[in-house]
Motif scaffolding. Structure first.
Motif, PDB file in Angstrom:
ATOM      1  N   TRP A  38       0.831  -0.901   0.232  1.00 16.76           N
ATOM      2  CA  TRP A  38      -0.173   0.376   0.050  1.00 16.76           C
ATOM      3  C   TRP A  38       0.859   1.025   0.063  1.00 16.76           C
ATOM      4  N   THR A  54      -2.417   0.936  -4.679  1.00  7.80           N
ATOM      5  CA  THR A  54      -2.058  -0.346  -3.983  1.00  7.80           C
ATOM      6  C   THR A  54      -0.714  -0.558  -4.364  1.00  7.80           C
ATOM      7  N   LEU A  69      -0.972  -1.864   6.326  1.00 10.13           N
ATOM      8  CA  LEU A  69      -3.171  -1.819   5.630  1.00 10.13           C
ATOM      9  C   LEU A  69      -3.554  -1.007   6.388  1.00 10.13           C
ATOM     10  N   ASP A  70      -3.502  -1.057   7.872  1.00  9.50           N
ATOM     11  CA  ASP A  70      -4.412  -0.364   8.840  1.00  9.50           C
ATOM     12  C   ASP A  70      -4.662   1.029   8.603  1.00  9.50           C
ATOM     13  N   ARG A  73      -6.059   1.358   5.035  1.00 16.46           N
ATOM     14  CA  ARG A  73      -8.067   1.734   5.160  1.00 16.46           C
ATOM     15  C   ARG A  73      -7.921   2.743   6.172  1.00 16.46           C
ATOM     16  N   ARG A  74      -7.601   3.304   7.493  1.00 16.32           N
ATOM     17  CA  ARG A  74      -7.450   4.410   7.949  1.00 16.32           C
ATOM     18  C   ARG A  74      -8.150   6.044   7.009  1.00 16.32           C
ATOM     19  N   SER A  77     -10.975   5.600   4.932  1.00 19.22           N
ATOM     20  CA  SER A  77     -12.398   5.636   5.629  1.00 19.22           C
ATOM     21  C   SER A  77     -12.285   7.742   6.124  1.00 19.22           C
ATOM     22  N   ASP A  89      -9.280   0.882  -2.986  1.00 16.97           N
ATOM     23  CA  ASP A  89     -10.590   0.336  -1.883  1.00 16.97           C
ATOM     24  C   ASP A  89     -11.615  -1.353  -2.356  1.00 16.97           C
ATOM     25  N   LEU A  92      -9.366  -2.990  -0.619  1.00 21.63           N
ATOM     26  CA  LEU A  92      -9.482  -3.504   0.527  1.00 21.63           C
ATOM     27  C   LEU A  92     -10.687  -3.299   1.144  1.00 21.63           C
ATOM     28  N   ILE A  94     -13.144  -1.253   0.850  1.00 24.63           N
ATOM     29  CA  ILE A  94     -14.309  -0.438   1.385  1.00 24.63           C
ATOM     30  C   ILE A  94     -14.798   0.218  -0.046  1.00 24.63           C
TER      31      ILE A  94
END
Length: 96
Positions: A38, A54, A69-70, A73-74, A77, A89, A92, A94
């Protein structure tokens, strides 16, 4: 004239041999590290993040930094846009 051509041909063959040896020596070196999974692209200067990618995206720039990854993702979001080419997105899970 023929002697000149033979000499040029030998010079070319020597050059090819040298290049092939250099390529073989490079193959013996350590392999390149795998690309990050990422990336977050930052704006010019100290601007905040502008896009999430990516690791295999072809549209990354020099202002991209690898992230776990986190963090990716955050960022998604929190409203940082996903790259329209690699669609992190979707990768993941999302979606808006």
């Amino acid at each position: 004239m023929e002697k000149v051509q033979v000499r040029d041909l030998q010079r070319t063959r020597d050059w090819i041999d040298t290049e092939e040896r250099m390529i073989a020596a490079e193959g013996e070196r350590r392999p390149a590290p795998p690309p990050p999974e990422w990336l977050i692209e930052h704006g010019i200067g100290i601007r905040p993040a502008v896009r999430v990618h990516t690791g295999q995206c072809w549209d990354t720039r020099t202002r991209c930094k690898p992230v776990p990854l986190d963090v990716a993702r955050r960022a998604l979001s929190e409203g940082i846009p996903a790259c329209p080419h690699c669609r992190p997105d979707t990768a993941l899970g999302i979606l808006d």
